[in-house]
Design a protein around this motif. Structure first.
Motif, PDB file in Angstrom:
ATOM      1  N   LEU A 120       0.943  -1.397  -0.175  1.00 34.84           N
ATOM      2  CA  LEU A 120       0.256   0.367   0.186  1.00 34.84           C
ATOM      3  C   LEU A 120       1.162   0.744   0.018  1.00 34.84           C
ATOM      4  N   ALA A 121       1.973   0.840   0.675  1.00 33.99           N
ATOM      5  CA  ALA A 121       2.751   1.949   0.334  1.00 33.99           C
ATOM      6  C   ALA A 121       3.055   3.129  -0.889  1.00 33.99           C
ATOM      7  N   SER A 122       3.850   1.728  -1.573  1.00 32.58           N
ATOM      8  CA  SER A 122       4.519   1.552  -3.227  1.00 32.58           C
ATOM      9  C   SER A 122       3.272   2.712  -3.734  1.00 32.58           C
ATOM     10  N   ALA A 123       2.029   1.944  -3.584  1.00 37.49           N
ATOM     11  CA  ALA A 123       0.859   1.789  -4.457  1.00 37.49           C
ATOM     12  C   ALA A 123       0.717   3.527  -3.848  1.00 37.49           C
ATOM     13  N   ALA A 124       0.583   4.166  -3.277  1.00 33.35           N
ATOM     14  CA  ALA A 124       0.622   5.343  -2.176  1.00 33.35           C
ATOM     15  C   ALA A 124       1.534   6.713  -2.916  1.00 33.35           C
ATOM     16  N   ASP A 125       2.439   5.963  -2.864  1.00 31.23           N
ATOM     17  CA  ASP A 125       3.773   6.818  -2.847  1.00 31.23           C
ATOM     18  C   ASP A 125       4.386   6.554  -4.914  1.00 31.23           C
ATOM     19  N   GLU A 126       4.614   5.258  -4.807  1.00 31.95           N
ATOM     20  CA  GLU A 126       4.382   5.319  -7.107  1.00 31.95           C
ATOM     21  C   GLU A 126       3.500   5.431  -7.517  1.00 31.95           C
ATOM     22  N   THR A 127       2.888   4.645  -7.524  1.00 31.97           N
ATOM     23  CA  THR A 127       1.649   4.525  -8.449  1.00 31.97           C
ATOM     24  C   THR A 127       0.581   5.331  -9.042  1.00 31.97           C
ATOM     25  N   TYR A 128       0.303   5.648  -7.993  1.00 35.53           N
ATOM     26  CA  TYR A 128      -1.380   6.694  -7.965  1.00 35.53           C
ATOM     27  C   TYR A 128      -0.005   7.628  -7.533  1.00 35.53           C
ATOM     28  N   GLY A 129       0.888   7.808  -7.256  1.00 35.90           N
ATOM     29  CA  GLY A 129       0.710   9.215  -6.496  1.00 35.90           C
ATOM     30  C   GLY A 129       0.317  10.425  -5.320  1.00 35.90           C
ATOM     31  N   THR A 130      -0.538   9.167  -3.724  1.00 37.43           N
ATOM     32  CA  THR A 130      -1.772   9.955  -3.973  1.00 37.43           C
ATOM     33  C   THR A 130      -1.010  10.278  -2.061  1.00 37.43           C
TER      34      THR A 130
ATOM     35  N   GLU B 289      10.404  -1.900  -4.835  1.00 42.68           N
ATOM     36  CA  GLU B 289      11.075  -1.077  -5.170  1.00 42.68           C
ATOM     37  C   GLU B 289      12.176  -1.222  -6.634  1.00 42.68           C
ATOM     38  N   ASN B 290      12.221  -2.585  -7.054  1.00 39.19           N
ATOM     39  CA  ASN B 290      12.795  -2.676  -7.874  1.00 39.19           C
ATOM     40  C   ASN B 290      12.149  -3.069  -9.422  1.00 39.19           C
ATOM     41  N   LEU B 291      10.469  -3.421  -9.283  1.00 38.44           N
ATOM     42  CA  LEU B 291      10.087  -3.857  -9.993  1.00 38.44           C
ATOM     43  C   LEU B 291       9.148  -3.174 -10.496  1.00 38.44           C
ATOM     44  N   GLY B 292       8.854  -2.192  -8.831  1.00 40.42           N
ATOM     45  CA  GLY B 292       7.199  -1.909  -9.588  1.00 40.42           C
ATOM     46  C   GLY B 292       6.708  -2.126  -8.329  1.00 40.42           C
ATOM     47  N   GLY B 293       5.219  -1.491  -7.600  1.00 46.70           N
ATOM     48  CA  GLY B 293       5.056  -1.570  -7.146  1.00 46.70           C
ATOM     49  C   GLY B 293       2.801  -2.158  -8.218  1.00 46.70           C
ATOM     50  N   GLN B 294       2.365  -2.200  -9.546  1.00 45.64           N
ATOM     51  CA  GLN B 294       1.811  -3.120  -9.758  1.00 45.64           C
ATOM     52  C   GLN B 294       1.904  -4.785  -9.668  1.00 45.64           C
ATOM     53  N   LEU B 295       3.652  -4.952 -10.150  1.00 47.62           N
ATOM     54  CA  LEU B 295       4.033  -5.925 -10.758  1.00 47.62           C
ATOM     55  C   LEU B 295       4.444  -6.370  -9.011  1.00 47.62           C
ATOM     56  N   ALA B 296       4.420  -5.787  -7.799  1.00 50.85           N
ATOM     57  CA  ALA B 296       4.368  -6.363  -6.767  1.00 50.85           C
ATOM     58  C   ALA B 296       2.998  -6.780  -6.212  1.00 50.85           C
ATOM     59  N   PHE B 297       1.891  -6.314  -6.693  1.00 46.57           N
ATOM     60  CA  PHE B 297       0.497  -6.820  -5.895  1.00 46.57           C
ATOM     61  C   PHE B 297       0.860  -7.741  -6.997  1.00 46.57           C
ATOM     62  N   LEU B 298       1.222  -8.023  -8.507  1.00 46.57           N
ATOM     63  CA  LEU B 298       0.678  -8.923  -9.122  1.00 46.57           C
ATOM     64  C   LEU B 298       1.425 -10.344  -8.792  1.00 46.57           C
ATOM     65  N   ILE B 299       2.711 -10.468  -7.938  1.00 46.26           N
ATOM     66  CA  ILE B 299       3.637 -11.780  -7.557  1.00 46.26           C
ATOM     67  C   ILE B 299       2.616 -11.756  -6.565  1.00 46.26           C
ATOM     68  N   ALA B 300       2.815 -11.137  -5.105  1.00 52.08           N
ATOM     69  CA  ALA B 300       1.705 -11.297  -4.254  1.00 52.08           C
ATOM     70  C   ALA B 300       0.546 -11.597  -4.310  1.00 52.08           C
ATOM     71  N   GLY B 301      -0.444 -11.818  -5.172  1.00 48.55           N
ATOM     72  CA  GLY B 301      -1.180 -12.487  -5.654  1.00 48.55           C
ATOM     73  C   GLY B 301      -1.129 -13.903  -6.828  1.00 48.55           C
ATOM     74  N   ALA B 302      -0.321 -13.926  -7.097  1.00 57.96           N
ATOM     75  CA  ALA B 302      -0.183 -15.147  -8.614  1.00 57.96           C
ATOM     76  C   ALA B 302       1.096 -16.356  -7.433  1.00 57.96           C
ATOM     77  N   VAL B 303       1.901 -15.878  -6.373  1.00 56.94           N
ATOM     78  CA  VAL B 303       2.267 -17.389  -5.936  1.00 56.94           C
ATOM     79  C   VAL B 303       1.955 -17.931  -4.437  1.00 56.94           C
ATOM     80  N   PRO B 304       0.391 -17.451  -3.940  1.00 59.42           N
ATOM     81  CA  PRO B 304      -0.318 -17.347  -3.389  1.00 59.42           C
ATOM     82  C   PRO B 304      -1.219 -18.162  -4.120  1.00 59.42           C
TER      83      PRO B 304
END
Length: 451
Positions: free
Chosen positions: A271-281, A396-411
């Motif tokens: 969520l911190a990555s999404a607020a800071d990098e992806t959506y800038g909120t 940090e290195n691959l981006g917030g969106q890809l982090a969400f995708l990996i966080a869901g895909a592995v489980p």
């Protein structure tokens, strides 16, 4: 309520003290779902848990930020995180043995007292401006050890307060408050740190643990359900490992918990990555995202209290849903989809957590429950600690969106593989019933999953 099978028999033919308890397969009434609240001791416990879980997460975030403020060294922040979580991995099994030997009420009282004094000292040092980084790290280690010792006793103590027939609803309420605290604590702490500094977040945690000490002291110990205490003996950890391994419901639930804890339960990072990098909120968006997840968790709590069954397939299914919704959050960067998915993440995360913990506890006899629950806590907390590093690097290195995708895909993939494996082994099969359209396709068991 289904009747339990015969007790486990060791090689000498003597019934083991770890025979299983009954499991539930019908929908509880609304009154049954909240029956645990009729117990005086449990009301005290739940109130303390709500405050303690939120305050604990507030302090964790504040300690990490405080170390960064004092040193500017991210590596030292990593050490602070390790000191808070590593004791669970190092002492978790021993804490489970202790939980089965020593009165759990006593364990909770002592560990909460230690946490109160430690956090109170640290808050005083910070607020008076006399804090040094070595003091922060030392107190982080002390509270980490106290939390590691407390964990198995805290979870297993619930059955002593409410008994078996109220245990399912109590576990649902516990999971709700614990995971709501994990969502609300970081958000509240972030606001306090920005407004008045990290010392006040730590002070709030000291106050919540002090309230917990008071609540535990006020409990009516004569109303607790008696539980046989295990004498000191060799091989008790091996006994618990064999016990958990023999039961598919415990074994496979812990196996699924690993990818979920490592990849899917580090929402503050995502969520911190999404607020800071992806959506800038910024901070406002970060608070909103945590609130949406918390609202979803509250809805998940209501749904979990009304569920009819508690089976391994439920855990598999909720893992699939959790993974899919998490992937949706990082799918295409469209903001309305993202915020909607956050509510879904809160719902499915709570449903998974409640089902997993309840299945492990309800599949375990009270005489060995502390040790088995310690395995669950070790996987959960250790996975989150490791996952914080892994998911932080990915974000940090691959981006917030890809982090969400990996966080869901592995489980999601792990759950699909396990489900296919169980179906292939005929532990699960599909049943089609054309006479009942509302239950056209259902999953049933061919062999027992809770032994």
């Amino acid at each position: 309520m289904s009747s339990p099978p015969p007790p486990d028999l060791p090689s000498d033919g003597v019934p083991a003290i770890t025979e299983p308890i009954p499991t539930f397969d019908r929908r509880p009434t609304f009154r049954q779902s909240f029956a645990a609240l009729a117990v005086f001791n449990y009301r005290l416990y739940l109130g303390a848990l709500i405050l303690g879980s939120t305050g604990g997460w507030m302090a964790r975030v504040a300690i990490d930020w405080l170390v960064l403020e004092l040193t500017g060294d991210v590596a030292l922040v990593g050490i602070a995180v390790a000191l808070q979580f590593a004791p669970t991995l190092l002492l978790g099994v021993w804490a489970g043995v202790l939980s089965d030997r020593v009165p759990r009420h006593t364990v909770l009282l002592v560990t909460q007292s230690v946490a109160t004094v430690s956090n109170g000292i640290l808050a005083l040092l910070v607020l008076t401006g006399h804090v040094a980084v070595w003091q922060v790290l030392m107190i982080a280690g002390i509270t980490g050890v106290a939390g590691a010792i407390e964990g198995p006793s805290r979870s297993a103590f619930v059955s002593e307060m409410v008994g078996t027939h109220r245990l399912r609803g109590a576990i649902s309420l516990n999971a709700t408050t614990f995971h709501l605290g994990g969502l609300l604590g970081p958000a509240i702490s972030g606001v306090l740190i920005a407004a008045v500094g990290s010392g006040w977040s730590i002070a709030v945690n000291a106050a919540t643990t002090a309230i917990a000490v008071l609540a535990i002291s006020l409990m009516r110990t004569h109303e607790l359900v008696p539980v046989p205490r295990q004498p000191a003996a060799r091989g008790q950890i091996r006994e618990a490992v064999r016990y958990a391994w023999r039961k598919p419901a415990i074994r496979w639930t812990l196996a699924l918990l690993i990818p979920v804890a490592v990849f899917g339960m580090n929402l503050p990072v995502l969520l911190a990555s999404a607020a800071d990098e992806t959506y800038g909120t910024g901070a406002t968006g970060y608070g909103l995202y945590n609130s949406l997840c918390a609202g979803g968790a509250f809805l998940g709590a209501i749904l979990s209290s009304r569920r009819r069954s508690l089976r391994l397939w439920d855990v598999v299914g909720f893992t699939v849903l959790y993974g899919a919704v998490t992937m949706l959050a990082g799918w295409d960067g469209w903001y309305p989809v993202f915020v909607s998915a956050l509510v879904g993440i809160g719902v499915t995360r709570l449903l998974f957590a409640m089902s997993a913990e309840a299945l492990v506890q309800l599949s375990t006899n009270p005489a060995i429950r502390g040790r088995v629950v310690s395995f669950y806590i070790m996987v959960l907390m250790g996975g989150q600690a490791a996952g914080g590093v892994v998911m932080g690097w990915i974000a940090e290195n691959l981006g917030g969106q890809l982090a969400f995708l990996i966080a869901g895909a592995v489980p999601l993939l792990c759950a699909l593989v396990l489900g296919a494996s169980l179906a292939h082994r005929q532990e699960l099969r599909l049943r089609v019933d054309l006479r009942r359209p509302r239950r056209l396709l259902t999953v049933v068991r061919r062999t027992p999953l809770v032994e």
